[in-house]
Design a protein around this motif. Structure first.
Motif, mmCIF file in Angstrom:
data_model
loop_
_atom_site.group_PDB
_atom_site.id
_atom_site.type_symbol
_atom_site.label_atom_id
_atom_site.label_comp_id
_atom_site.label_asym_id
_atom_site.label_seq_id
_atom_site.Cartn_x
_atom_site.Cartn_y
_atom_site.Cartn_z
ATOM 1 N N SER A 1 0.836 -1.204 0.000
ATOM 2 C CA SER A 1 0.000 0.000 0.000
ATOM 3 C C SER A 1 0.869 1.251 0.000
ATOM 4 N N GLY B 1 2.007 2.385 -3.160
ATOM 5 C CA GLY B 1 1.007 2.909 -4.075
ATOM 6 C C GLY B 1 0.006 1.901 -4.605
ATOM 7 N N ASP B 2 0.021 0.684 -4.063
ATOM 8 C CA ASP B 2 -0.895 -0.357 -4.519
ATOM 9 C C ASP B 2 -2.247 -0.192 -3.822
ATOM 10 N N SER B 3 -3.213 0.404 -4.530
ATOM 11 C CA SER B 3 -4.522 0.672 -3.936
ATOM 12 C C SER B 3 -5.312 -0.611 -3.689
ATOM 13 N N PHE C 1 -4.224 -1.943 -0.425
ATOM 14 C CA PHE C 1 -4.780 -1.143 0.671
ATOM 15 C C PHE C 1 -6.245 -1.496 0.920
ATOM 16 N N CYS C 2 -6.986 -1.762 -0.135
ATOM 17 C CA CYS C 2 -8.380 -2.186 0.021
ATOM 18 C C CYS C 2 -8.456 -3.522 0.749
ATOM 19 N N ILE D 1 -9.007 7.101 4.437
ATOM 20 C CA ILE D 1 -8.609 8.091 3.430
ATOM 21 C C ILE D 1 -7.377 8.856 3.904
ATOM 22 N N TRP E 1 -4.293 6.610 3.755
ATOM 23 C CA TRP E 1 -3.884 6.404 2.360
ATOM 24 C C TRP E 1 -3.148 7.634 1.834
ATOM 25 N N GLU E 2 -3.670 8.806 2.131
ATOM 26 C CA GLU E 2 -3.054 10.042 1.629
ATOM 27 C C GLU E 2 -1.695 10.308 2.274
ATOM 28 N N ARG F 1 0.322 7.886 3.540
ATOM 29 C CA ARG F 1 0.995 6.587 3.672
ATOM 30 C C ARG F 1 2.514 6.666 3.542
#
Length: 201
Positions: A21, A24-26, A29-30, A63, A66-67, A69
């Motif tokens: 994640s 940058g692996d979304s 992260f999900c 969110i 993630w922003e 991270r």
């Protein structure tokens, strides 16, 4: 495999997803969010019974993480997410004067298993199980929070102290008071209480 080994193995899996994640692996992260969602939701019920509020708070937290991270370093994933959610909730409660959890509101939570129902998992519902659930429902919020972190997340007292921002002795006191209360209300489960004592001391 004992509980501690299982927790360490789970953390390795979560750490792997977190590193993906962070790169940058979304999708990773999900997957990470999906694995942590129930734990986060259940933990938040220690503070409020407003399930829509909890959902929004978790979404806002995810969110934000993630922003940010690339600037976040994590050793224990679950602890980091729980601590972040706790801080976020307390800040929002202070800012917006959102009501904290009331004992009479707990039964309104239906979206996910609350910590009380973990005791009932894979067991036939019975009068004794109902009494356990009611007894846990009646614990003060901080005792319930400590019980959740200790017995359903498997955290050490030092980790709980750091997360709850108290010292180790305070954690031991919270757990002792909670167990004493449960034992007084459900004496027929004394064997279960003795098992918990062995985990604490």
């Amino acid at each position: 495999m004992d509980k501690k080994q299982r927790i360490l193995l789970e953390n390795e899996i979560l750490l792997d997803l977190w590193q993906q994640s962070k790169a940058g692996d979304s999708v990773a992260f999900c997957r990470l969010a999906d694995k942590l969602y129930r734990t986060l939701f259940n933990y938040a019920t220690s503070f409020t019974s407003d399930k829509e509020y909890i959902k929004d708070a978790i979404q806002e937290l995810l969110i934000h993480i993630w922003e940010k991270r690339q600037t976040i370093n994590i050793q224990f994933v679950t602890i980091y997410f729980l601590k972040s959610l706790r801080n976020q909730l307390l800040q929002e409660f202070r800012r917006n004067k959102h009501p904290f959890l009331g004992i009479d509101e707990i039964d309104e939570i239906t979206d996910n298993q609350t910590i009380e129902t973990e005791i009932e998992e894979n067991e036939t519902y019975s009068e004794s199980q109902r009494r356990v659930r009611l007894a846990i429902n009646e614990l003060p919020k901080r005792q319930k929070e400590a019980i959740f972190l200790k017995f359903y997340e498997g955290l050490e007292n030092e980790q709980i102290a750091d997360l709850m921002q108290v010292n180790r002795q305070s954690v031991a006191n919270l757990l002792f008071k909670a167990i004493t209360t449960l034992k007084s209300q459900i004496p027929f489960l004394s064997h279960w209480i003795l098992i918990i004592y062995t985990l604490i001391f």
